[in-house]
Design a protein around this motif. Structure first.
Motif, PDB file in Angstrom:
ATOM      1  N   GLY A  73      42.769   1.431  21.848  1.00 36.69           N
ATOM      2  CA  GLY A  73      42.761   0.779  23.065  1.00 36.69           C
ATOM      3  C   GLY A  73      43.442  -0.753  22.981  1.00 36.69           C
ATOM      4  N   ALA A  74      42.982  -1.409  21.969  1.00 30.13           N
ATOM      5  CA  ALA A  74      43.658  -2.626  21.639  1.00 30.13           C
ATOM      6  C   ALA A  74      44.840  -2.678  20.945  1.00 30.13           C
ATOM      7  CB  ALA A  74      42.852  -3.255  20.683  1.00 30.13           C
ATOM      8  N   ILE A  75      45.426  -1.879  20.313  1.00 35.64           N
ATOM      9  CA  ILE A  75      46.654  -1.696  19.813  1.00 35.64           C
ATOM     10  C   ILE A  75      47.665  -1.263  21.180  1.00 35.64           C
ATOM     11  CG2 ILE A  75      48.280  -0.206  18.425  1.00 35.64           C
ATOM     12  CD1 ILE A  75      45.626   0.097  16.413  1.00 35.64           C
ATOM     13  N   ALA A  76      47.211  -0.156  21.947  1.00 38.75           N
ATOM     14  CA  ALA A  76      48.033   0.078  23.160  1.00 38.75           C
ATOM     15  C   ALA A  76      48.337  -0.928  23.820  1.00 38.75           C
ATOM     16  CB  ALA A  76      47.416   1.478  24.037  1.00 38.75           C
ATOM     17  N   LEU A  85      55.153  -2.371  29.381  1.00 34.71           N
ATOM     18  CA  LEU A  85      54.388  -1.323  29.895  1.00 34.71           C
ATOM     19  C   LEU A  85      52.848  -1.417  30.284  1.00 34.71           C
ATOM     20  CD1 LEU A  85      55.951   1.548  27.903  1.00 34.71           C
ATOM     21  CD2 LEU A  85      56.599   0.671  30.245  1.00 34.71           C
ATOM     22  N   TYR A  86      52.635  -3.005  29.882  1.00 35.27           N
ATOM     23  CA  TYR A  86      51.090  -3.143  30.420  1.00 35.27           C
ATOM     24  C   TYR A  86      51.148  -4.610  30.908  1.00 35.27           C
ATOM     25  CZ  TYR A  86      46.080  -4.008  29.705  1.00 35.27           C
ATOM     26  OH  TYR A  86      44.778  -4.404  30.092  1.00 35.27           O
ATOM     27  N   ASP A  98      43.628   0.317  31.937  1.00 34.74           N
ATOM     28  CA  ASP A  98      42.446   0.400  30.944  1.00 34.74           C
ATOM     29  C   ASP A  98      41.514   1.439  31.343  1.00 34.74           C
ATOM     30  OD1 ASP A  98      43.449  -1.885  29.803  1.00 34.74           O
ATOM     31  OD2 ASP A  98      41.864  -3.171  30.476  1.00 34.74           O
ATOM     32  N   GLN A  99      41.148   1.605  32.532  1.00 33.50           N
ATOM     33  CA  GLN A  99      40.344   2.796  32.866  1.00 33.50           C
ATOM     34  C   GLN A  99      40.932   4.145  32.294  1.00 33.50           C
ATOM     35  OE1 GLN A  99      38.917   2.570  37.201  1.00 33.50           O
ATOM     36  NE2 GLN A  99      40.964   2.330  37.181  1.00 33.50           N
ATOM     37  N   LEU A 103      39.352   6.582  29.554  1.00 32.28           N
ATOM     38  CA  LEU A 103      38.905   7.904  29.827  1.00 32.28           C
ATOM     39  C   LEU A 103      39.643   8.951  28.571  1.00 32.28           C
ATOM     40  CD1 LEU A 103      37.625   9.933  31.897  1.00 32.28           C
ATOM     41  CD2 LEU A 103      40.137  10.078  32.801  1.00 32.28           C
ATOM     42  N   ALA A 104      40.786   8.436  28.270  1.00 35.01           N
ATOM     43  CA  ALA A 104      41.329   9.295  27.158  1.00 35.01           C
ATOM     44  C   ALA A 104      40.642   9.191  25.833  1.00 35.01           C
ATOM     45  CB  ALA A 104      42.900   8.897  26.921  1.00 35.01           C
TER      46      ALA A 104
END
Ligand SMILES: N[C@@H](CCC(=O)N[C@@H](CS)C(=O)NCC(=O)O)C(=O)O
Length: 224
Positions: A73-76, A85-86, A98-99, A103-104
């Motif tokens: 998540g942190a890297i994404a 894209l964020y 983030d949700q 979930l992924a």
């Protein structure tokens, strides 16, 4: 910025989200592939053979200007911010994205909840039970929470959430996971819509051609 993304030679969502985000943003990075042998040493020592620090002894890992960053998540989010894209200044959209990243992660952990070292027969049995139970529920929740209108997960904004869903669902429906049928996404029109839309992006096609093995089954999405 000097960026190195470290992972195995596998197009798993955990690493594909940052890689594809950077690629779409035309941000150069070193796509560093490591072997499973080296990874065994990483798990024991928290370092690559060249001494690179790997936080929590886990992959993926991003090294940005010499700073090692772990956790999918942190890297994404980091790469999503670099590539647009964020969001950087919209806490509501950021939380909405983030949700789906979380979930992924939940779905990925569920798929290995029986442990990674058990036999294929046990994996198959446990995953069949998962489809009837928790995994089935999570897919329903995913379908329910994807935006009803537009092309993407979050309204009309293409984001790291879409790349994560596409690649995770591609893996899930590829037929390569014991006990999970290729048609698992049948009856989930919104999930399929997002995946087909991601796959139709020119830069995504380009990335696939550049880096995926020619016979790699990317998933089974249906227009329904
Ligand atoms: N919480 C981590 C988990 C990552 C993870 O489990 N990576 C696997 C490889 S795909 C790993 O490093 N496993 C070894 C371990 O957990 O010790 C994340 O979200 O990135």
């Amino acid at each position: 910025m000097n960026l190195t993304l470290i992972y195995f030679n596998l197009p798993v969502w955990r690493a594909e989200v940052p890689k594809i985000s950077l690629f779409i943003g035309d941000i150069p990075f070193d796509n560093r592939i490591i072997s499973f042998e080296e990874f065994h040493r990483v798990r024991a020592t928290g370092r690559l053979d060249d001494g690179t620090f790997i936080p929590f002894n886990q992959l993926p890992c991003l090294v940005a200007n010499g700073n090692s960053i772990a956790q999918t998540g942190a890297i994404a989010r980091f790469c999503g911010k670099l590539s647009g894209l964020y969001p950087i200044n919209d806490i509501f959209t950021a939380a909405a994205i983030d949700q789906f990243i979380d979930l992924a992660t939940d779905i990925t952990e569920l798929l290995f909840s029986m442990g990674r070292d058990v036999s294929d027969d046990i994996k198959k049995l446990k995953r069949e039970q998962l489809i009837a139970g928790e995994l089935g529920k999570k897919l329903n929740m995913l379908e329910l929470n994807i935006c009803s209108d537009g092309m993407w997960t979050i309204a009309n904004q293409f984001s790291i959430a879409d790349i994560a869903i596409w690649r995770l669902m591609g893996w899930l429906s590829s037929g390569s996971l014991e006990g999970i049928p290729k048609n698992i996404l049948k009856g989930f029109p919104k999930i399929n819509r997002v995946c087909l839309n991601v796959e139709s992006k020119e830069k995504v096609k380009e990335w696939i051609n550049l880096t995926y093995p020619k016979d790699y089954v990317r998933g089974n999405f249906v227009e329904n």
